[in-house]
Motif scaffolding. Structure first.
Motif, PDB file in Angstrom:
ATOM      1  N   LEU A  27       0.842  -1.208   0.000  1.00 48.56           N
ATOM      2  CA  LEU A  27       0.000   0.000   0.000  1.00 48.56           C
ATOM      3  C   LEU A  27       0.870   1.249   0.000  1.00 48.56           C
ATOM      4  CD1 LEU A  27      -2.802  -0.931   2.519  1.00 48.56           C
ATOM      5  CD2 LEU A  27      -3.049  -0.529   0.094  1.00 48.56           C
ATOM      6  N   ARG A  36      -3.086   5.961  -7.043  1.00 54.91           N
ATOM      7  CA  ARG A  36      -3.043   5.726  -5.612  1.00 54.91           C
ATOM      8  C   ARG A  36      -4.021   4.635  -5.236  1.00 54.91           C
ATOM      9  NH1 ARG A  36      -4.434   9.837  -2.598  1.00 54.91           N
ATOM     10  NH2 ARG A  36      -2.942   9.283  -1.018  1.00 54.91           N
ATOM     11  N   TYR A  39      -8.818   2.114  -2.043  1.00 57.19           N
ATOM     12  CA  TYR A  39      -9.708   2.138  -0.872  1.00 57.19           C
ATOM     13  C   TYR A  39      -9.142   2.939   0.277  1.00 57.19           C
ATOM     14  CZ  TYR A  39     -11.769  -1.462  -3.626  1.00 57.19           C
ATOM     15  OH  TYR A  39     -12.330  -2.135  -4.660  1.00 57.19           O
ATOM     16  N   VAL A  40      -7.801   2.961   0.391  1.00 53.13           N
ATOM     17  CA  VAL A  40      -7.214   3.631   1.541  1.00 53.13           C
ATOM     18  C   VAL A  40      -7.018   5.096   1.232  1.00 53.13           C
ATOM     19  CG1 VAL A  40      -5.349   3.549   3.194  1.00 53.13           C
ATOM     20  CG2 VAL A  40      -6.069   1.495   2.073  1.00 53.13           C
ATOM     21  N   ASN A  41      -8.093   5.861   1.148  1.00 54.48           N
ATOM     22  CA  ASN A  41      -7.942   7.306   1.027  1.00 54.48           C
ATOM     23  C   ASN A  41      -9.170   7.977   1.631  1.00 54.48           C
ATOM     24  OD1 ASN A  41     -10.062   7.553  -0.847  1.00 54.48           O
ATOM     25  ND2 ASN A  41      -8.671   6.993  -2.492  1.00 54.48           N
ATOM     26  N   SER A  42      -9.107   9.281   1.770  1.00 49.28           N
ATOM     27  CA  SER A  42     -10.181   9.925   2.517  1.00 49.28           C
ATOM     28  C   SER A  42     -11.325  10.329   1.611  1.00 49.28           C
ATOM     29  CB  SER A  42      -9.657  11.123   3.298  1.00 49.28           C
ATOM     30  OG  SER A  42      -9.236  12.111   2.423  1.00 49.28           O
ATOM     31  N   ASN A  44     -13.432   7.941   0.530  1.00 49.98           N
ATOM     32  CA  ASN A  44     -14.430   6.869   0.562  1.00 49.98           C
ATOM     33  C   ASN A  44     -15.546   7.202   1.540  1.00 49.98           C
ATOM     34  OD1 ASN A  44     -13.809   5.953   3.154  1.00 49.98           O
ATOM     35  ND2 ASN A  44     -12.195   4.627   2.386  1.00 49.98           N
TER      36      ASN A  44
END
Lengths: 276, 167
Positions: A27, A36, A39-42, A44
């Motif tokens: 990741l 990028r 799923y790991v971002n702000s 969602n």
């Protein structure tokens, strides 16, 4: 087979560690490349909603300040409106179509970061309001960044305070082009590189976005020249720019869509193809 | 059972504190404290180690989601959770497993060593992966040192606050 199972049971703790380490490292490395993590971002649903809640609370506490900002922006817009009369009289040389080139969507910042090397801002507008990747973002004081990712109701902006960002800019009174980058050190300053030595510069000159960019309209303010460095190896200036925008406090932003971007890119692509 | 509930509560409290408060503290414009490492350090010594690994990873990845940082927090948290036993051994000596060491008991030199060491390692990994460039190693170290001091101060305050008063 028995031995393999034994091995797994015996080393399950280590294997679990390696598995988790692998996931997190991949990741991390993915986040340093252009595309990028999905799923790991702000942007969602979960993180976006929580940030929105927090921001609602914060916003209520700073209503007075925001009112002032809006009022001053209103004043500015009115000024533009009143000045319009003069330009209408001499607008015969202006292309009609030029006026209709850009769409603007208003959005509100729900998360702003500025203390890292790669900073992203989250706003509360997404696909549903027509925001797409690589649109420009400005506010009343100047340039803010580019749209990086969108979800239905949220988008993340690659702020100009991001070491990956590179935006076409020019010196206002001499029209010399350069690239706006950030060295990751001071949130009040950005750098303009690749400005030819021919350009005549003075401290305090304004830097605005250039017309080479497909994303931003021309002449959006960026900042003022603060210090000029001469690169001895190449024949270019490196300029330190004091940003007009306070990147640490960003409220309402305007997302700009260039309607003719595709057309322009298509044309340029075809031109370079036919040359070969 | 009791421990599990306590740990879950700690998890949530540290996560929300980090997101709501500590991510918004920017000392001198760029120093952030990350006191969520306390969750990993305060985890009971004799409890399940795999659960610690998993929960550290989850905590890290959640913070990553909120700060748009890819997987740097997850990486640092998982590594810290994995080397935690060695750190305990280093700070308290070999017999730590048989005592009921609780980091919140009393502020002694051993506990301060453990705290500073753990925070330093965590922050170094964090900043190293965030910058991700070898030529900026001195910037990384400088930031690590300053942030370690900052996080350490905040962590001490938190420990004093949540320490159960026995008298």
């Amino acid at each position: 087979m028995q031995q393999i199972i034994n091995f797994i049971i015996k080393n399950s703790y280590k294997l679990l560690f390696l598995l988790l380490l692998g996931i997190s490292l991949s990741l991390t490395i993915k986040s340093h490349s252009y595309h990028r993590s999905k799923y790991v971002n702000s942007a969602n649903a979960v993180t976006g909603t929580i940030y929105k809640k927090i921001n609602d609370a914060n916003e209520y506490l700073s209503l007075k300040e925001k009112n002032k900002e809006l009022a001053s922006e209103n004043a500015l817009l009115k000024e533009l409106l009143f000045n319009k009369k003069d330009t209408l009289l001499t607008s015969k040389t202006v292309f009609r179509n030029d006026l209709n080139n850009f769409n603007v969507v208003v959005a509100k910042t729900v998360k702003n970061s500025f203390n890292k090397r790669e900073n992203y801002i989250t706003i509360n507008a997404g696909n549903l309001t027509g925001i797409k990747t690589d649109m420009g973002v400005v506010n009343d004081k100047g340039i803010v960044g580019l749209i990086e990712k969108t979800s239905q109701n949220f988008s993340t902006i690659q702020s100009i305070l991001n070491t990956k960002s590179k935006i076409n800019a020019k010196i206002k009174n001499s029209d010399h082009f350069g690239s706006l980058i950030w060295d990751g050190k001071n949130v009040g300053f950005a750098q303009l590189i690749d400005v030819p030595r021919l350009a005549s510069l003075r401290k305090g000159d304004s830097i605005v976005t250039g017309g080479n960019s497909d994303i931003f309209p021309e002449n959006i303010p960026i900042g003022k020249i603060d210090k000029i460095f001469i690169d001895k190896k190449t024949n270019y200036y490196t300029i330190n720019i004091r940003l007009f925008n306070d990147m640490t406090s960003i409220g309402y932003v305007y997302v700009i869509e260039n309607k003719k971007r595709k057309e322009k890119q298509q044309l340029e692509l075809e031109t370079t193809k036919t040359k070969k | 059972m009791n421990n599990n509930i306590l740990n879950s509560i700690r998890f949530l409290v540290f996560l929300s504190l980090q997101i709501l408060i500590f991510n918004n503290i920017n000392l001198f414009g760029y120093l952030n404290p990350y006191p969520y490492v306390l969750f990993i350090l305060l985890y009971p010594v004799n409890s399940n180690k795999s659960i610690l690994l998993l929960s550290s990873f989850t905590l890290g990845i959640l913070i990553d989601m909120f700060t748009n940082s890819g997987g740097v927090h997850a990486t640092a948290a998982v590594i810290l959770a994995y080397i935690r036993p060695s750190l305990f051994k280093f700070a308290f000596g070999l017999s730590y497993e048989y005592q009921t060491v609780k980091i919140a008991d009393k502020i002694s030199p051993e506990r301060i060593t453990l705290l500073i060491l753990a925070i330093f390692i965590h922050h170094f990994i964090l900043f190293f992966f965030e910058f991700f460039r070898i030529d900026l190693i001195f910037t990384v170290l400088f930031r690590t040192l300053l942030s370690t001091l900052f996080t350490f101060t905040i962590s001490l305050l938190i420990i004093y606050l949540i320490k159960p008063n026995k008298r």
